[in-house]
Design a protein around this motif. Structure first.
Motif, PDB file in Angstrom:
ATOM      1  N   GLY A 176      -7.930  31.936 -17.192  1.00 19.10           N
ATOM      2  CA  GLY A 176      -6.513  32.103 -17.322  1.00 19.10           C
ATOM      3  C   GLY A 176      -6.527  31.689 -19.499  1.00 19.10           C
ATOM      4  O   GLY A 176      -8.114  31.678 -19.503  1.00 19.10           O
ATOM      5  N   GLU A 177      -5.559  31.839 -19.860  1.00 20.63           N
ATOM      6  CA  GLU A 177      -5.675  31.969 -20.836  1.00 20.63           C
ATOM      7  C   GLU A 177      -5.980  30.430 -22.047  1.00 20.63           C
ATOM      8  O   GLU A 177      -5.833  29.404 -21.450  1.00 20.63           O
ATOM      9  CB  GLU A 177      -4.540  32.389 -22.000  1.00 20.63           C
ATOM     10  N   THR A 178      -5.810  30.383 -22.780  1.00 20.36           N
ATOM     11  CA  THR A 178      -6.266  29.559 -23.320  1.00 20.36           C
ATOM     12  C   THR A 178      -4.951  28.358 -23.280  1.00 20.36           C
ATOM     13  O   THR A 178      -4.108  28.758 -24.086  1.00 20.36           O
ATOM     14  CB  THR A 178      -7.002  29.765 -25.300  1.00 20.36           C
ATOM     15  N   GLY A 179      -5.058  26.641 -23.232  1.00 22.16           N
ATOM     16  CA  GLY A 179      -4.647  26.293 -22.773  1.00 22.16           C
ATOM     17  C   GLY A 179      -3.048  26.255 -21.435  1.00 22.16           C
ATOM     18  O   GLY A 179      -2.594  25.753 -21.338  1.00 22.16           O
ATOM     19  N   THR A 180      -3.460  27.491 -20.955  1.00 24.29           N
ATOM     20  CA  THR A 180      -3.494  27.140 -19.081  1.00 24.29           C
ATOM     21  C   THR A 180      -3.457  26.544 -18.551  1.00 24.29           C
ATOM     22  O   THR A 180      -2.902  25.980 -18.156  1.00 24.29           O
ATOM     23  CB  THR A 180      -3.368  28.267 -18.941  1.00 24.29           C
ATOM     24  N   GLY A 181      -4.509  25.192 -19.398  1.00 28.89           N
ATOM     25  CA  GLY A 181      -4.544  24.028 -17.644  1.00 28.89           C
ATOM     26  C   GLY A 181      -6.033  24.306 -17.008  1.00 28.89           C
ATOM     27  O   GLY A 181      -6.260  23.834 -15.862  1.00 28.89           O
ATOM     28  N   LYS A 182      -6.910  24.920 -17.251  1.00 30.75           N
ATOM     29  CA  LYS A 182      -7.807  24.928 -16.583  1.00 30.75           C
ATOM     30  C   LYS A 182      -9.075  24.321 -16.554  1.00 30.75           C
ATOM     31  O   LYS A 182      -9.612  23.634 -14.904  1.00 30.75           O
ATOM     32  CB  LYS A 182      -9.138  26.549 -17.172  1.00 30.75           C
ATOM     33  N   GLU A 183      -9.007  23.025 -17.166  1.00 29.14           N
ATOM     34  CA  GLU A 183     -10.198  22.185 -16.748  1.00 29.14           C
ATOM     35  C   GLU A 183      -8.723  21.119 -15.955  1.00 29.14           C
ATOM     36  O   GLU A 183      -9.322  20.334 -14.563  1.00 29.14           O
ATOM     37  CB  GLU A 183     -10.281  21.522 -18.362  1.00 29.14           C
ATOM     38  N   LEU A 184      -7.953  21.030 -15.896  1.00 31.88           N
ATOM     39  CA  LEU A 184      -6.924  20.042 -15.433  1.00 31.88           C
ATOM     40  C   LEU A 184      -6.877  20.343 -13.925  1.00 31.88           C
ATOM     41  O   LEU A 184      -7.085  19.970 -12.477  1.00 31.88           O
ATOM     42  CB  LEU A 184      -5.781  20.421 -15.688  1.00 31.88           C
ATOM     43  N   LEU A 245     -18.093  24.555 -15.935  1.00 29.79           N
ATOM     44  CA  LEU A 245     -19.289  25.144 -16.813  1.00 29.79           C
ATOM     45  C   LEU A 245     -17.462  26.013 -17.564  1.00 29.79           C
ATOM     46  O   LEU A 245     -17.091  26.942 -17.096  1.00 29.79           O
ATOM     47  CB  LEU A 245     -19.813  26.622 -16.435  1.00 29.79           C
ATOM     48  N   ASP A 246     -17.291  25.834 -18.667  1.00 31.61           N
ATOM     49  CA  ASP A 246     -16.464  25.679 -19.216  1.00 31.61           C
ATOM     50  C   ASP A 246     -16.551  27.374 -20.005  1.00 31.61           C
ATOM     51  O   ASP A 246     -17.629  27.748 -20.867  1.00 31.61           O
ATOM     52  CB  ASP A 246     -15.359  25.319 -20.138  1.00 31.61           C
ATOM     53  N   GLU A 247     -15.637  28.687 -20.471  1.00 34.26           N
ATOM     54  CA  GLU A 247     -16.152  29.729 -20.972  1.00 34.26           C
ATOM     55  C   GLU A 247     -17.765  30.379 -20.797  1.00 34.26           C
ATOM     56  O   GLU A 247     -17.834  30.181 -21.945  1.00 34.26           O
ATOM     57  CB  GLU A 247     -15.822  28.990 -22.412  1.00 34.26           C
ATOM     58  N   ILE A 248     -17.778  29.843 -19.742  1.00 34.85           N
ATOM     59  CA  ILE A 248     -19.115  31.401 -19.166  1.00 34.85           C
ATOM     60  C   ILE A 248     -18.952  31.909 -19.468  1.00 34.85           C
ATOM     61  O   ILE A 248     -20.502  32.561 -20.210  1.00 34.85           O
ATOM     62  CB  ILE A 248     -18.316  31.157 -17.432  1.00 34.85           C
ATOM     63  N   ILE A 284     -18.085  25.028 -10.507  1.00 32.85           N
ATOM     64  CA  ILE A 284     -16.730  25.712 -10.970  1.00 32.85           C
ATOM     65  C   ILE A 284     -16.395  26.420 -12.702  1.00 32.85           C
ATOM     66  O   ILE A 284     -17.370  25.776 -14.037  1.00 32.85           O
ATOM     67  CB  ILE A 284     -15.150  24.881 -11.185  1.00 32.85           C
ATOM     68  N   ALA A 285     -16.673  27.304 -12.761  1.00 32.97           N
ATOM     69  CA  ALA A 285     -16.902  27.832 -14.202  1.00 32.97           C
ATOM     70  C   ALA A 285     -15.037  29.260 -14.488  1.00 32.97           C
ATOM     71  O   ALA A 285     -14.528  28.620 -13.716  1.00 32.97           O
ATOM     72  CB  ALA A 285     -17.492  29.851 -14.397  1.00 32.97           C
ATOM     73  N   THR A 286     -15.256  28.526 -15.904  1.00 30.20           N
ATOM     74  CA  THR A 286     -13.737  29.339 -16.312  1.00 30.20           C
ATOM     75  C   THR A 286     -13.686  30.520 -17.423  1.00 30.20           C
ATOM     76  O   THR A 286     -14.692  30.192 -18.099  1.00 30.20           O
ATOM     77  CB  THR A 286     -13.137  28.001 -17.281  1.00 30.20           C
ATOM     78  N   ILE A 287     -12.906  31.698 -17.626  1.00 32.85           N
ATOM     79  CA  ILE A 287     -12.814  32.427 -18.646  1.00 32.85           C
ATOM     80  C   ILE A 287     -11.227  32.642 -18.966  1.00 32.85           C
ATOM     81  O   ILE A 287     -10.721  32.558 -18.201  1.00 32.85           O
ATOM     82  CB  ILE A 287     -13.797  33.426 -17.805  1.00 32.85           C
ATOM     83  N   ASN A 288     -11.489  33.116 -20.156  1.00 30.02           N
ATOM     84  CA  ASN A 288     -10.504  33.055 -20.500  1.00 30.02           C
ATOM     85  C   ASN A 288      -9.638  34.247 -20.672  1.00 30.02           C
ATOM     86  O   ASN A 288      -9.352  34.202 -22.014  1.00 30.02           O
ATOM     87  CB  ASN A 288     -10.084  32.116 -22.367  1.00 30.02           C
TER      88      ASN A 288
END
Length: 471
Positions: A176-184, A245-248, A284-288
């Motif tokens: 998801g793009e920055t600000g979409t709520g991935k950590e939520l 792991l944010d912005e993997i 859980i990993a996130t990517i923007n």
């Protein structure tokens, strides 16, 4: 001749002070009585002190040490033993914590009598602070699925997939793009799973340099490098729980390879250790960015992508779920009403029209900031947010977008009319539409023809809003 006599030799003290002050490392020298005789500029900078407050004073009268421990400099004076690469944490006269790596040596005269001690110090205060500040421990999770607001069909589908994923411990990749709520979403999945009573730890992989992130993830063994101590990494701290792991995609390829090994074997090895430790952690990993683009650009290893994306969640940007704007906006109004002790009822129709026309590059986070900014500009007695209350910068951006064409109708834009990135995006969109048409809008067949995954094609279709009734 003792140290003080040497210092009194004409010209010697001036030369020595001039020399040590140009050295970019901390130097502290005491005499046989423990009084400071040399204290260079770098040491004063490291310890946040003025040299005139330290010179001629005893160390324990100026600095405080943890649990009554003795300073390495005083220890060298009393014992006659040198210490190298010794980490020391203490406090200056202002109560500020200082951490250094010290090389400390006693000073002998020609008869081998101790006449003082010298310490060479390297500052690691900021390093220690960075490590502490970038670790989120258990108890910091506050979001559940009840906190996720939305009524649009594409968003509700992601919520439903997320809820299903709480039943297992498979790895998850949130796109998801920055600000979409991935950590939520990540916190909601953790709190809805059987791991909710165990730690949830989050680490932004882009927040730390490569030299630190490996030790933070996997832990360190004492003596592995200068100043290293026995420290459990995030995997060990998250035992039984979830590691986000944010912005993997910001991890370098070597670290991605080590992460892949940890995920496959469920074992980690501390930096400098020779033994593996078993782990029970859900990652859980996130990517923007689009994962396929990240792989093509060398930001993400293909094998790590396949390992992480056992469950893939593609969070749509706000511009693709604008029917959620009223619900989100009202929730932010309620939040800031309570915070600012206001009683704002809602938003005017003119503001909503502006919101619907805007593309929301910062997504839900940008909407929240706009609402907060507007509520700071309200006059006493105002009940609704009007256009006049909106932040000036937002109004300028919104008006600029309104003046620009919303879409490009020419199949091939004239040369020089678009930036390269927009031209490539436009061309890709047209090509996707053509391939879908040739395969009767069948996503699976189109993805196979394009040699990409079905999920990647769906992501690109949503991204470019291709005309496909199945998306």
């Amino acid at each position: 001749m003792d140290l003080n006599q040497m210092m009194r030799i004409e010209g010697f003290q001036t030369i020595l002070h001039s020399l040590v002050d140009v050295i970019d490392i901390g130097i502290h020298i005491i005499d046989r009585n423990g009084l400071t005789v040399i204290y260079n500029k770098k040491m004063a900078e490291i310890e946040g002190m003025d040299s005139k407050d330290v010179l001629g004073e005893k160390i324990h009268d100026i600095f405080k040490f943890k649990e009554e421990t003795e300073s390495t400099l005083v220890r060298a004076l009393h014992s006659g033993h040198a210490t190298e690469n010794s980490k020391q944490t203490y406090f200056n006269s202002l109560g500020q914590e200082i951490s250094t790596i010290n090389n400390t040596y006693p000073i002998f005269d020609t008869s081998q009598n101790i006449i003082g001690a010298i310490e060479v110090a390297k500052d690691i205060t900021n390093l220690e602070r960075i490590i502490k500040d970038n670790i989120l421990n258990k108890g910091d999770t506050k979001y559940t699925f009840d906190c996720i607001l939305g009524v649009s069909a594409n968003f509700l589908e992601v919520i439903e997939m997320s809820k299903r994923s709480t039943r297992t411990s498979s790895t998850i990749l949130i796109v998801g793009e920055t600000g979409t709520g991935k950590e939520l979403f990540a916190q909601s999945i953790h709190n809805g799973s059987s791991r909710s009573k165990h730690p949830f730890i989050s680490q932004n992989c882009a927040a730390l340099p490569d030299s630190l992130i490996e030790g933070i993830l996997f832990g360190t063994k004492k003596g592995a490098f200068t100043g290293s101590v026995e420290r459990p990494g995030l995997f060990e701290q998250a035992e039984g729980g979830t590691l986000l792991l944010d912005e993997i995609n910001s991890l370098n390829p070597n670290l991605q390879a080590k992460l892949l090994r940890a995920l496959q074997e469920r074992k980690i090895r501390r930096v400098g250790d020779t033994k593996d430790k078993n782990i029970d952690v859900r990652v859980i990993a996130t990517i923007n960015e689009d994962p396929i683009d990240a792989i093509s650009n060398g930001h993400l290893r293909k094998d790590l992508y396949y390992r992480l994306s056992v469950v893939s969640l593609f969070i749509p940007p706000l511009r693709e779920r604008k029917e959620d704007i009223p619900l989100l906006a009202q929730s932010f109004i309620n939040k800031f009403n309570a915070l600012f002790e206001l009683d704002i009822e809602g938003i005017s129709e003119e503001v909503y029209e502006l919101f619907y026309d805007y593309d929301w590059h910062g997504n839900v986070r940008e909407l929240e900031h706009i609402i907060e900014g507007a509520m700071n500009l309200l006059e006493p007695g105002d009940k609704n947010i009007e256009i006049s209350h909106l932040p000036t910068l937002f109004k300028k951006k919104a008006n600029r977008e309104e003046a620009e064409p919303k879409s490009i109708v020419d199949p091939i834009p004239p040369v020089g009319t678009l930036p390269l990135e927009d031209y490539i995006a436009h061309t890709e969109k047209l090509y996707l539409e053509k391939v879908l048409k040739e395969h009767d809008q069948n996503i699976s067949q189109a993805a196979k023809a394009l040699n990409i995954s079905r999920q990647s094609l769906q992501y690109r279709l949503k991204k470019y809003q291709a005309k496909n009734p199945l998306t």
